[in-house]
Design an enzyme around this catalytic site. Structure first.
Site, PDB file in Angstrom:
ATOM      1  CG  ASP A  77       0.423  -0.002   8.638  1.00  0.00           C
ATOM      2  OD1 ASP A  77      -0.145   0.882   9.313  1.00  0.00           O
ATOM      3  OD2 ASP A  77       1.495   0.173   8.044  1.00  0.00           O
ATOM      4  CE  LYS A 102       0.799   1.239   4.471  1.00  0.00           C
ATOM      5  NZ  LYS A 102       1.680   2.385   4.782  1.00  0.00           N
TER       6      LYS A 102
END
Length: 268
Positions: A132, A8
């Site tokens: 995350d 990401k």
């Protein structure tokens, strides 16, 4: 089962507050990109983990994939598995590669053993393993806040754009990155600003880690400047570094500019 845990990027990253539990509150837009590891999980007679590709530092027994297995094993009578992780996404690069591996392990075990976990349940397991990790359960653009594990829907208009990710093969630990941060309240509404055209983000959307990491690692700033020189509408370091991304209107030739670095590019 074979899956492809993807990386990401952070579009904007603001460290807003030091928490009582030692973590930091942040605001960011997490956006999935196509730079992927390869994860294979198969039922086996004994539990095992091995990795190939990029070297993963530390004890293999503490790998997040194994931690995810043990976490689910506490609540479900799942059999042993063999886990093979082929590591492609650079480590310590600000792209959440390890977090993705963890989340995809949870999703794969859920599917493989018909655990019937909801999205919310999988996210709650992932939150226990890293800030995350929960993002990669839904794995779609999200406005993230809290420790980075709370989400709100966000619409970011990047369809048809191209992204170039450049990693200078520098490992920046989370501890190193946060040691130089001074939390400050975010003065912009990130969700609102990201509705503007991408070429207006340059002077509006910031990554708070850049302020102290770019002077320490000038190579990162050089890459960012090169991406702008090549025509990027927006460029930034992602996460706590060291990867830098550039968003372009069309595909570009990067081979002659970043030949000594790890590069990935693709369509958003």
């Amino acid at each position: 089962m074979v899956t492809f845990p993807n990386a990401k990027i952070n579009i904007g990253l603001y460290i807003t507050e030091k928490r009582a539990d030692g973590f930091h509150n942040l605001e960011s837009c997490f956006y999935p990109v196509g730079w992927c590891d390869i994860l294979e999980i198969l039922p086996d007679e004994t539990l095992s983990f091995r990795s190939t590709g990029l070297d993963i530092p530390g004890n293999p027994e503490s790998n997040l994939c194994l931690k995810a297995y043990h976490l689910l094993k506490q609540d479900f009578d799942i059999p042993p598995v063999s886990i093979h992780l082929h590591k492609v996404v650079p480590i310590g690069a600000g792209m959440g590669g390890g977090s993705a591996d963890c989340a995809f392990t949870i999703k794969t075990l859920n599917e493989l053993f018909l655990l019937h976990l909801s999205t919310e349940q999988m996210e709650n397991y992932a939150r226990k393993l890293g800030s995350d990790c929960a993002f990669f359960i839904q794995n779609r653009p999200q406005y993230c806040f809290g420790k980075g594990d709370e989400f709100a829907n966000i619409s970011v208009h990047l369809a048809g754009k191209y992204i170039v990710l450049v990693n200078p093969n520098i490992h920046i630990s989370t501890a190193e990155a946060y040691s130089g941060v001074k939390p400050l309240k975010n003065e912009i509404d990130l969700q609102e600003v990201l509705q503007k055209p991408v070429n207006e983000w340059k002077n509006l959307v910031k990554n708070d880690f850049e302020k102290h990491l770019l002077p320490k690692y000038p190579i990162i700033e050089n890459i960012k400047n090169q991406l702008y020189e090549l025509g990027a509408a927006y460029a930034s370091m992602t996460g706590s570094g060291s990867t830098v991304f550039g968003i372009f209107d069309e595909e570009i030739d990067t081979k002659t500019h970043f030949e000594n670095y790890s590069i990935w590019q693709g369509k958003l």
